[in-house]
Design a protein around this motif. Structure first.
Motif, short mmCIF file in Angstrom:
data_model
loop_
_atom_site.label_atom_id
_atom_site.label_comp_id
_atom_site.label_asym_id
_atom_site.label_seq_id
_atom_site.Cartn_x
_atom_site.Cartn_y
_atom_site.Cartn_z
N LEU A 57 50.89 39.84 41.46
CA LEU A 57 50.43 40.66 40.34
C LEU A 57 50.43 42.12 40.76
O LEU A 57 50.03 42.44 41.89
N GLU A 58 50.88 42.97 39.86
CA GLU A 58 50.90 44.42 40.08
C GLU A 58 49.91 45.05 39.10
O GLU A 58 50.09 44.92 37.89
N THR A 59 48.87 45.71 39.62
CA THR A 59 47.89 46.34 38.74
C THR A 59 48.22 47.83 38.60
O THR A 59 49.05 48.36 39.34
N THR A 60 47.56 48.48 37.66
CA THR A 60 47.80 49.90 37.43
C THR A 60 46.47 50.63 37.35
O THR A 60 45.74 50.49 36.37
N LEU A 61 46.10 51.32 38.40
CA LEU A 61 44.91 52.18 38.51
C LEU A 61 43.58 51.44 38.49
O LEU A 61 42.74 51.67 39.33
N ASP A 62 43.34 50.56 37.50
CA ASP A 62 41.98 50.04 37.38
C ASP A 62 41.82 48.57 37.75
O ASP A 62 40.80 47.97 37.44
N GLY A 63 42.82 47.97 38.44
CA GLY A 63 42.65 46.62 38.96
C GLY A 63 42.59 45.56 37.89
O GLY A 63 43.06 45.75 36.76
N CYS A 64 41.99 44.41 38.25
CA CYS A 64 41.86 43.28 37.33
C CYS A 64 40.86 42.30 37.93
O CYS A 64 40.40 42.51 39.05
N ALA A 65 40.49 41.27 37.18
CA ALA A 65 39.61 40.23 37.72
C ALA A 65 40.12 38.87 37.24
O ALA A 65 40.56 38.72 36.10
N LEU A 66 40.05 37.88 38.14
CA LEU A 66 40.59 36.54 37.87
C LEU A 66 39.63 35.49 38.39
O LEU A 66 39.01 35.68 39.44
N ARG A 67 39.50 34.39 37.65
CA ARG A 67 38.69 33.26 38.12
C ARG A 67 39.63 32.18 38.66
O ARG A 67 40.61 31.83 38.00
N ALA A 68 39.33 31.69 39.84
CA ALA A 68 40.17 30.65 40.45
C ALA A 68 39.72 29.28 39.94
O ALA A 68 38.53 28.97 39.99
N ARG A 69 40.64 28.48 39.43
CA ARG A 69 40.30 27.13 38.96
C ARG A 69 40.21 26.14 40.12
O ARG A 69 39.69 25.05 39.97
N SER A 70 40.83 26.50 41.25
CA SER A 70 40.68 25.70 42.47
C SER A 70 40.68 26.67 43.63
O SER A 70 41.02 27.84 43.47
N ALA A 71 40.26 26.21 44.80
CA ALA A 71 40.19 27.11 45.96
C ALA A 71 41.60 27.62 46.29
O ALA A 71 42.55 26.85 46.35
N VAL A 72 41.70 28.94 46.45
CA VAL A 72 43.00 29.54 46.76
C VAL A 72 42.81 30.65 47.81
O VAL A 72 41.71 31.20 47.96
N THR A 73 43.89 30.95 48.52
CA THR A 73 43.91 32.10 49.42
C THR A 73 44.66 33.23 48.72
O THR A 73 45.73 33.00 48.15
N VAL A 74 44.06 34.42 48.77
CA VAL A 74 44.68 35.58 48.13
C VAL A 74 44.71 36.74 49.11
O VAL A 74 44.04 36.71 50.15
N ALA A 75 45.50 37.76 48.78
CA ALA A 75 45.46 39.02 49.54
C ALA A 75 45.76 40.16 48.59
O ALA A 75 46.59 40.01 47.68
N VAL A 76 45.04 41.27 48.79
CA VAL A 76 45.23 42.45 47.94
C VAL A 76 45.72 43.59 48.84
O VAL A 76 45.18 43.83 49.92
N GLY A 77 46.78 44.28 48.38
CA GLY A 77 47.31 45.42 49.14
C GLY A 77 47.89 46.45 48.20
O GLY A 77 47.60 46.44 47.01
N GLY A 78 48.72 47.33 48.74
CA GLY A 78 49.26 48.43 47.94
C GLY A 78 48.23 49.53 47.83
O GLY A 78 47.70 49.99 48.85
N ALA A 79 47.91 49.97 46.61
CA ALA A 79 46.90 51.00 46.43
C ALA A 79 45.55 50.49 46.93
O ALA A 79 45.10 49.42 46.50
N PRO A 80 44.87 51.22 47.84
CA PRO A 80 43.58 50.75 48.36
C PRO A 80 42.54 50.66 47.25
O PRO A 80 42.47 51.53 46.37
N CYS A 81 41.73 49.60 47.29
CA CYS A 81 40.73 49.39 46.25
C CYS A 81 39.65 48.46 46.79
O CYS A 81 39.91 47.70 47.73
#
Lengths: 288, 205
Positions: A57-81
Motif C-alpha cells: 500500500l502507498e499512502t499520501t501524507l496522512d497514512g491510513c489504518a487497517l484492522r487485521a482479520r488474522s495475525a499478520v506481519t507488516v512493515a512500514v517504510g518510505g516517508a517516516p511516520c
C-alpha cells in the motif's frame, strides 16, 4: 479456514495498491504505473519476507489504518511516520506483528509524502495485465482504498527479515534531479535551457501520481506550432503551454504532444516522489 | 530518419511520415522477435517510434539509423469490422466541413480501410489513419466533459473509437457496440498498432 485480510478502518487522503506496475503495454496506451518510490516498496517487502513483486500500500501524507482479520506481519517504510499497533507505538522500518483483530495505524508522514506498508503474503487483489497497481490516469487496477473495504492478503512465502531496523534515505530537503537533454531541446530557446538547468524551482502542490508539477521560471519555446504526438518515458520533463516543467511519474500518459527538453535520471525519481510541496528543486545537467 | 536521445535507457527514432513510422515499427518488432533487439517497450506514434528499456541507446541509435527500414509488409489478416450507427452529435458539422450530406459522411467513412497508426490517450484508444487529407476536420473548440464509450470520432488526420466514457475533444459521428478494451479478454485491446479496421454502417444512417 483462516481469513487472511485487512479491513480498511481509515483510508487516508489517497492510499493505493502498488507493485512494480505493468510495463510492456505502452503501445496499447497502458501507463506503467507502480510504486512511485520503488526502493521503499522493495524494502518493506523484503522486511516481511515478500518477493519484490508483491503488492503493497502507498499512502499520501496522512497514512491510513487497517484492522487485521488474522495475525499478520507488516512493515512500514518510505516517508517516516508514527506506527501504532493496537494503540501501542511500534517501530517504523522494521517487521511488526499485528494480532488478529488489532488495528495497525500508519500515522501522518513527519517528512516526505508517501509511506509504504507491506504485509507478509502481499495484498492479493486480482491482478490486471499482470499487475495489482492502481493506475489513476487510466483507472486500471483496484480503486483507491475506501473505508470499510476488505483487502485480501496472500499466503506468506518466506520468513520476515531478521533485523531491527533498515536504513532508508531521508526525504529530500532540496531536490536535485540529474537530467540529460533531449529529445526536443531544439524546441526551446537557449535562455530557456539555461534557466531550466541553473535556476531554482519549487515543488508545486498540484502534483500527483501522474506528474510532479513545478513553480519557477517559465520556459520559452524557440518555435511555435504543434509537435505530433510521440511516446513519453518515465521522468520526461514535459513543458505544456504555461511553460512550467512537469516531470512524468509512474501514471504518466504513454503519448503526449508537448515537447520534452530533457529527461530526469530514473535513480532520482524516488526522491521526487517524496518531495513535499515547496521543496526547492534544481535540475542539474549531466552528460549522457 | 534520425534518432533522438531520451534519458538513460531510451531513444526516439523520428521519420518523415506516418507510413514510415509504421514500417519502422513493424521492422523493430520483427527484430525483437528474432532476438537481435532487446527493448521493453516499442511505442509507435505519429512520426516516431520510441524504444524504451534498451541497454546502450547511443550505440543502438547509430545502428538503427544506418539504413531505411524495409516497407511494412502487406497485411494478410482480414480487417477488424466495427458496426457503427452513424448518428453522432457532430455528424452535421462534419458533413458541413466535408461539403456533403450526413448520409454521405457515413458512406465515405465506411468506405475507407483504416490502419491503427498508434495507441494512446487511454488503454485501447487507437489513432487510425487512412482519411484523405481533404477529409481532415479540426477538434471541437470546446472539448466535451463526457463522451460515451463506443463513440466513433474524427480529429485531424485521425479517426478513433473511445474505449470508455471520458472527456474528449474529437467530433463524434457515430457509436459502436464493439468492446474496444476488456482486461478480462486476451488480448484486452481490440485494436493494436498495425491493425486494419473497417467501419460498417448499421441501422438508419
Amino acid at each position: 479456514m483462516t481469513d487472511r485480510a485487512l479491513v480498511v478502518v481509515r483510508a487516508g487522503a489517497l492510499t493505493t495498491v502498488q507493485d512494480r506496475g505493468r510495463p510492456g503495454h505502452a503501445h496499447l496506451g497502458v501507463p506503467r504505473s507502480g510504486a512511485l518510490d520503488p526502493p521503499a516498496a522493495a524494502l518493506v517487502n523484503r522486511l516481511v519476507g515478500n518477493s519484490p513483486d508483491a503488492a503493497v500500500l502507498e499512502t499520501t501524507l496522512d497514512g491510513c489504518a487497517l484492522r487485521a482479520r488474522s495475525a499478520v506481519t507488516v512493515a512500514v517504510g518510505g516517508a517516516p511516520c508514527p506506527v501504532r499497533v493496537g494503540g501501542r507505538p511500534a517501530p517504523w522500518g522494521a517487521p511488526v506483528r499485528v494480532s488478529s483483530g488489532e488495528v495497525l495505524e500508519v500515522g501522518a508522514a513527519v517528512a516526505g509524502v508517501r509511506s509504504y506498508l507491506a504485509v507478509a503474503g502481499g495484498v492479493a487483489v486480482e491482478p490486471v495485465l499482470g499487475s495489482r497497481a492502481t493506475d489513476l490516469l487510466s483507472g486500471l487496477g483496484p480503486p483507491p482504498l475506501a473505508d470499510g473495504r476488505v483487502l485480501p492478503v496472500g499466503p506468506p512465502t518466506a520468513a520476515p527479515a531478521r533485523l531491527d531496523t533498515a536504513p532508508q534515505p531521508a526525504p529530500p530537503a532540496e531536490l536535485v534531479l540529474r537530467v540529460t537533454l533531449g529529445p526536443r531541446e531544439d524546441w526551446f530557446t537557449p535562455q530557456a535551457l539555461r534557466d531550466l538547468t541553473t535556476r531554482t524551482y519549487r515543488v508545486s502542490a498540484a502534483g500527483n501520481r501522474i506528474g510532479l508539477r513545478t513553480e519557477g521560471p517559465t520556459l520559452e519555446r524557440a518555435r511555435s506550432g504543434e509537435l505530433p504526438s510521440e511516446a513519453m518515458v518515465l521522468g520526461a520533463i514535459q513543458v505544456p503551454p504555461d511553460g512550467l516543467p512537469l516531470i512524468f511519474l509512474a501514471d504518466h500518459p504513454t503519448t503526449g504532444g508537448y515537447p520534452v527538453p530533457a529527461v530526469v535520471h530514473p535513480a532520482d525519481l524516488p526522491g521526487a516522489a517524496q518531495a513535499r510541496p515547496g521543496t526547492p528543486l534544481r535540475f542539474v545537467l549531466v552528460r549522457r | 530518419m534520425r534518432a533522438l536521445p531520451v534519458g538513460a535507457h531510451a531513444l526516439l527514432v523520428e521519420v518523415a511520415s506516418a507510413g514510415q513510422a509504421r514500417a519502422l515499427h513493424a521492422e523493430l518488432l520483427r527484430r525483437r522477435a528474432a532476438g537481435s533487439l532487446s527493448a521493453r517497450e516499442i511505442v509507435p506514434a505519429a512520426r516516431t517510434v520510441l524504444l524504451d528499456g534498451v541497454d546502450d541507446p547511443v550505440r543502438r541509435a547509430a545502428e538503427l539509423t544506418a539504413a531505411e527500414p524495409p516497407p511494412a509488409p502487406e497485411a494478410t489478416s482480414v480487417p477488424v469490422e466495427l458496426p457503427v450507427r452513424y448518428d453522432g452529435p457532430d455528424l452535421a458539422e462534419v458533413a458541413a466541413h466535408w461539403g456533403v450530406s450526413a448520409r454521405e459522411v457515413a458512406e465515405i467513412h465506411a468506405g475507407i480501410e483504416f490502419t491503427v497508426a498508434f495507441c494512446g490517450f487511454a488503454p485501447g484508444f487507437g489513432y487510425l489513419t487512412g482519411l484523405p487529407e481533404h477529409r481532415y476536420v479540426p477538434r471541437r473548440a470546446t472539448p466535451r466533459t463526457a463522451v460515451p464509450a463506443g463513440s466513433v470520432a474524427l480529429a485531424g488526420p485521425y479517426t478513433g473509437v473511445y474505449p470508455r466514457a471520458s472527456p474528449g475533444g474529437w467530433q463524434l459521428i457515430g457509436r459502436t457496440d464493439a468492446v474496444l478494451w476488456d482486461t478480462a479478454r486476451e488480448p484486452a485491446a481490440l485494436l493494436a498498432p498495425g491493425t486494419r479496421v473497417r467501419f460498417t454502417p448499421v441501422g438508419a444512417a
